[in-house]
Design an enzyme around this catalytic site. Structure first.
Site, PDB file in Angstrom:
ATOM      1  N   ALA A 136      27.429 -29.177  92.940  1.00 52.61           N
ATOM      2  CA  ALA A 136      27.331 -29.940  93.987  1.00 52.61           C
ATOM      3  C   ALA A 136      26.687 -29.424  95.116  1.00 52.61           C
ATOM      4  O   ALA A 136      27.331 -28.578  95.876  1.00 52.61           O
ATOM      5  CB  ALA A 136      29.041 -30.340  94.416  1.00 52.61           C
ATOM      6  N   SER A 144      17.747 -34.594  99.037  1.00 54.78           N
ATOM      7  CA  SER A 144      17.144 -33.607  98.222  1.00 54.78           C
ATOM      8  C   SER A 144      16.721 -32.456  99.341  1.00 54.78           C
ATOM      9  O   SER A 144      16.301 -31.032  98.806  1.00 54.78           O
ATOM     10  CB  SER A 144      15.898 -33.931  97.451  1.00 54.78           C
ATOM     11  OG  SER A 144      16.197 -34.713  96.564  1.00 54.78           O
ATOM     12  N   ALA A 189      18.063 -22.072 105.373  1.00 52.93           N
ATOM     13  CA  ALA A 189      18.188 -21.595 103.927  1.00 52.93           C
ATOM     14  C   ALA A 189      19.183 -20.282 104.042  1.00 52.93           C
ATOM     15  O   ALA A 189      19.626 -19.952 102.949  1.00 52.93           O
ATOM     16  CB  ALA A 189      16.987 -21.365 103.397  1.00 52.93           C
ATOM     17  N   GLU A 252      16.072 -26.586  85.856  1.00 51.01           N
ATOM     18  CA  GLU A 252      16.681 -28.040  85.886  1.00 51.01           C
ATOM     19  C   GLU A 252      15.426 -29.093  85.856  1.00 51.01           C
ATOM     20  O   GLU A 252      15.368 -29.967  84.936  1.00 51.01           O
ATOM     21  CB  GLU A 252      17.547 -28.375  87.416  1.00 51.01           C
ATOM     22  CG  GLU A 252      18.015 -29.769  87.381  1.00 51.01           C
ATOM     23  CD  GLU A 252      18.623 -30.454  88.453  1.00 51.01           C
ATOM     24  OE1 GLU A 252      18.469 -29.445  89.521  1.00 51.01           O
ATOM     25  OE2 GLU A 252      19.098 -31.362  88.459  1.00 51.01           O
ATOM     26  N   GLN A 346       6.022 -54.498  79.744  1.00 44.87           N
ATOM     27  CA  GLN A 346       4.936 -55.638  79.487  1.00 44.87           C
ATOM     28  C   GLN A 346       4.662 -55.931  78.229  1.00 44.87           C
ATOM     29  O   GLN A 346       4.441 -57.040  77.884  1.00 44.87           O
ATOM     30  CB  GLN A 346       3.824 -55.229  80.309  1.00 44.87           C
ATOM     31  CG  GLN A 346       3.837 -55.196  81.914  1.00 44.87           C
ATOM     32  CD  GLN A 346       4.416 -56.467  82.373  1.00 44.87           C
ATOM     33  OE1 GLN A 346       5.593 -56.225  83.050  1.00 44.87           O
ATOM     34  NE2 GLN A 346       3.564 -57.404  82.572  1.00 44.87           N
ATOM     35  N   GLY A 350       9.690 -60.679  76.876  1.00 43.34           N
ATOM     36  CA  GLY A 350      11.346 -60.902  76.982  1.00 43.34           C
ATOM     37  C   GLY A 350      12.097 -59.921  76.316  1.00 43.34           C
ATOM     38  O   GLY A 350      13.221 -59.709  76.615  1.00 43.34           O
ATOM     39  N   GLY A 377      17.317 -34.507  91.028  1.00 44.56           N
ATOM     40  CA  GLY A 377      16.811 -32.949  91.063  1.00 44.56           C
ATOM     41  C   GLY A 377      15.494 -32.843  91.808  1.00 44.56           C
ATOM     42  O   GLY A 377      14.755 -32.163  91.452  1.00 44.56           O
TER      43      GLY A 377
END
Lengths: 395, 249
Positions: A136, A144, A189, A252, A346, A350, A377
Site C-alpha cells: 500500500a 504514482s 523521500a 515490479e 482492428q 466485431g 506501477g
C-alpha cells in the site's frame, strides 16, 4: 487445453537454462488447468476462490525467491524464473495474476529490510498460501508520486498512530498483511518509513473499487483512523523506507514488462489466427498488405520490448540498478501492448469486440487491461519524468 | 521396495501433428516434446505409493536420444529418486524396450514396474505385456486402482465389460490407464532439487540388446480429410438420402 505460446520459448541460452524451461512448463500446466478455464466466470464474479493461493503455494509459486528458511525457494532461482512466471501467467488473466501474486510487491520489502523476527512472522504464512500480502503506497492525492505520500505515522511510546488513506490497493480487501508506506518524518523521500499493518488492526477499514479491467482482481481503498501499530512492525529504519520502496519498484517494473510482452504476443497470435481464417472479398484477411503490415508492426514492438526486458533483467540480476532504463522499458512495454491490443482489435473487427475468454474474445479483455498496465506501477508520464531526471536532463 | 517407472518422450499431446513431406514419418524437429501422459500417471502412482510408505525408491528409465534426459528430469522433479538413461539414436520398438527393461529388472530387482499402458505416439500397447513375458512376472494392465497388501498387489483393471480385479504376487508389472490418478505439478523446489538427482547413462550394448528395428515403415500419410456434411431440406429428403445414397434403410 494447454495454450500455444507464441512468444519465443526462451531458448536464449544467455538467460535461460533447463530449470527455466521446466518451470515454464509447470506454470503453463498450472495456468491452463487451474486458471484459464475459469477466467470468464471469475471476471464476471469480480473475484477468484481463495483456495487458489494454496494451490499456487503447493507448486512453489508463492515462495519463489524467498528464503528457504521461511518456506521459499532460492537455490538456483534467478530473476528469469520470475520473467517466465509473468509470461506464462498472461495466459490466465491480468486480474488473477495481479491479486494472486500481489505478495511479490509486498514481501520483498520485508525480506530485504526486515529483522529476523519480522521475516519469521510475516513471510511463511504468505509463502504457504494461508495469508495474503499487499503493498500500500499509492494515495488518493499523490498517485504514482510516492515521495509526497501523506499517510502519517506518529510515534507514541511503543506504537505508531497511523492516519490517512491508500488508493488502488491490489488485494486491498482480502489481504491479511499490508506493507504500508507512511510519513514518519519531514517532507519528501527522506521522511518515509514502511510499516506492516495487519488486517484486524482497530481503525483500519477498506472499501472495494470497481474497475475497467482486472475485474477478478480485488482492488480497494484503505482507511487508517488512529490505527495503533506496534513499533515491532516498522520495516527497516525510521525515515529510511524510500530506498527499499524504490528498489522494489525495479522488480515490479520488470515483472510488469514481462507480463505486458506476453499479453501483446497473445494479441498477435489471436490476430494472426483470425486473419488466416477470415475471408473477405474472396481472400483471407492476411493476404492484404494492410493487415500484414499491422502484424509486422506489432511483432516489431513486442520483440524489441522482450529483448530489452531480458537484457535489463540480466543487468539487474548482475547487481545493477538501471533506473532510467527500467522506467523507459515499462513505457515501451505498455506502448507495445497498447499498439498490439489496438491493432489486434482492428484486425478482429466485431469478433474482437465481444466478451469471451477464448480465441478473439481474449483481446477484448486485454484491450481493457492495457490501461492499468500503462498507469499502475508508475504511470507512463511518471516514468518519463523519472527517466529524464535520472538522465540528468535539466539546465 | 523399489519401483521402476519407464518414461517415454513423445510429441506433446496438444501439438498438431504434421506428417513430413517425404512421408517417412511425422515432424519432430522444433516440435514441443513432453512425457507421455500415461507415463506421467505411472510416475504419480509410484510417488503416491512411496508417500504411503509402500516403497522406498523410485527409478525412472528412459530409452532414446540425448533429450530423453529432460523427460527423466521431469520424473525426478515430480518425485522420482534417480534415473537411468539408455542412450540410443535408433527408433526403439516395444520388443527392444522390453528386453532392456528386463535386463534392468535383473540388476535393480524392483518390487513393481509401473508403466503407461501405451505411448501416445505409436499407440503400441505392448511393452508392459512383453516385459511380463520376458521376466515371467505377473501383469495387471490398464490399472484404474492399485492397492498393495504385503507382498501382493491388487489391481483394478478397466476392461470392455467393466472392471476386473486381479491379485498379483510381487514383483509384478502394472500398466496405467487414464483414470488411475491425476499427476501432480512438479513444484519449483522439486524442479531445483531434481537437478542434483543422479541419472545413470547406459547404452543398449551395456544390456546386450540389439535395438535395430524389426519393422520398416514404408510410408506415413495423413488421415483423409473428413468431407463436410450436407443439410437436408426436410424429413422426406432425409429418408430419400438415407435410402438411396447412404443405403442404410
Amino acid at each position: 487445453m494447454i495454450p500455444k505460446v507464441g512468444i519465443s520459448e526462451g531458448k536464449e541460452p544467455l538467460f535461460y537454462n533447463e530449470s527455466h524451461h521446466a518451470w515454464r512448463e509447470e506454470v503453463r500446466k498450472f495456468v491452463s488447468k487451474e486458471i484459464a478455464p475459469f477466467v470468464e466466470e471469475w471476471e464476471e464474479a469480480g473475484e477468484f476462490p481463495r483456495e487458489l493461493y494454496k494451490k499456487a503455494a503447493d507448486v512453489g509459486l508463492m515462495g519463489m525467491g524467498y528464503d528457504e528458511k521461511y518456506g521459499g525457494t532460492t537455490e538456483g532461482i534467478d530473476i528469469f524464473h520470475g520473467i517466465v512466471t509473468a509470461e506464462e501467467f498472461a495466459h490466465g488473466c491480468g486480474g488473477v495474476s495481479a491479486s494472486l501474486l500481489s505478495h511479490n510487491i509486498a514481501i520483498p520489502l520485508i525480506q530485504s529490510l526486515g529483522t529476523e523476527e519480522q521475516k519469521e512472522k510475516f513471510i511463511p504464512p504468505v509463502v504457504r498460501g494461508e495469508k495474503i500480502a499487499a503493498l500500500a503506497m499509492t494515495e488518493p492525492s499523490g498517485g504514482s508520486d510516492v515521495a509526497s505520500l501523506k499517510t502519517k505515522a506518529l510515534r507514541k511510546g511503543d506504537h505508531f498512530i497511523v492516519n490517512g488513506s491508500k488508493m488502488f490497493i491490489t488485494s486491498g480487501m482480502r489481504a491479511d498483511t499490508y506493507v504500508v508506506g507512511v510519513r514518519t518524518g519531514g517532507e519528501g523521500a527522506t521522511g518515509i518509513s514502511v510499516l506492516v499493518i495487519e488486517k484486524d488492526t482497530p481503525g483500519f477499514t477498506q472499501s472495494p473499487l470497481k474497475k475497467m479491467g482486472w475485474l477478478s482482481s480485488d482492488t480497494a481503498v484503505l482507511y487508517f483512523d488512529n490505527c495503533k501499530v506496534p513499533v515491532e512492525n516498522l520495516i527497516g529504519g525510521e525515515n529510511s523506507g524510500w530506498i527499499g520502496v524504490m528498489s522494489n519498484f525495479s522488480q515490479e517494473r520488470l515483472g510488469m514488462a514481462a507480463g505486458m510482452n506476453a499479453y501483446s504476443q497473445i494479441c498477435i497470435d489471436e490476430a494472426v489466427a483470425w486473419a488466416k481464417e477470415r475471408k473477405t472479398f474472396g481472400k483471407p484477411l492476411i493476404d492484404n498488405q494492410v493487415i500484414k503490415h499491422k502484424l509486422v508492426d506489432m511483432n516489431r514492438a513486442v520483440k524489441t520490448s522482450r529483448a530489452w526486458t531480458e537484457l535489463l533483467s540480466w543487468r539487474v540480476m548482475n547487481g545493477e540498478s538501471p533506473i532510467a532504463d527500467l522506467a523507459m522499458l515499462k513505457v515501451h512495454a505498455s506502448k507495445a501492448m497498447e499498439l498490439c491490443a489496438r491493432e489486434a482489435m482492428q484486425i478482429l473487427g466485431g469478433a474482437g469486440y465481444l466478451r469471451a475468454n477464448s480465441g478473439p474474445g481474449k483481446v477484448e479483455r486485454i484491450y481493457r487491461e492495457v490501461r492499468v498496465n500503462a498507469i499502475g506501477g508508475g504511470s507512463e508520464e511518471i516514468m518519463y519524468d523519472l527517466a529524464a531526471r535520472q538522465l540528468g536532463y535539466r539546465s | 521396495m523399489k519401483i521402476l517407472v519407464p518414461v517415454k518422450r513423445v510429441i506433446d499431446p496438444y501439438v498438431n501433428i504434421r506428417v513430413k513431406s517425404d512421408q517417412t514419418g511425422v515432424e519432430t524437429e522444433n516440435v514441443k516434446m513432453s512425457m507421455n501422459p500415461f507415463c506421467e500417471i505411472a510416475v504419480e502412482e509410484a510417488i503416491r505409493l512411496k508417500e504411503a510408505g509402500k516403497a522406498e525408491e523410485i527409478i525412472a528409465v528412459s530409452i532414446g536420444n540425448q533429450s530423453c534426459q529432460e523427460t527423466i528430469r521431469t520424473a525426478l522433479a515430480m518425485g522420482a529418486d534417480r534415473g537411468i538413461h539408455v542412450l540410443t539414436e535408433e527408433k526403439v520398438e516395444p520388443i527392444s524396450i522390453a528386453k532392456i527393461l528386463a535386463k534392468i529388472c535383473e540388476s535393480e530387482s524392483p518390487g513393481l514396474v509401473i508403466s503407461g499402458k501405451q505411448a501416445i505416439d505409436g499407440d503400441n500397447n505392448q511393452t508392459g505385456q512383453m516385459l511380463a513375458a520376458l521376466t515371467d512376472m505377473p501383469q495387471g494392465t490398464f490399472a484404474s486402482k492399485v492397492e498393495i497388501d504385503g507382498d501382493k498387489v491388487k489391481v483394478t483393471r478397466e476392461i470392455d465389460g467393466g472392471l476386473q480385479t486381479v491379485n498379483l504376487n510381487m514383483p509384478a508389472i502394472i500398466t496405467t490407464d487414464l483414470r488411475l490418478n491425476e499427476p501432480r505439478y512438479a513444484s519449483l523446489p522439486n524442479i531445483m532439487k531434481a537437478k542434483k538427482k543422479p541419472i545413470d547413462q547406459k547404452s543398449p550394448e551395456d544390456y546386450g540388446v540389439d535395438v535395430t528395428p524389426r519393422v520398416s515403415i514404408l510410408k506415413v500419410i495423413e488421415p483423409p480429410k473428413r468431407q463436410a456434411g450436407i443439410k437436408v431440406e426436410n424429413v422426406g429428403d432425409l429418408v430419400e438420402k438415407l435410402k438411396n445414397e447412404a443405403g442404410v434403410i
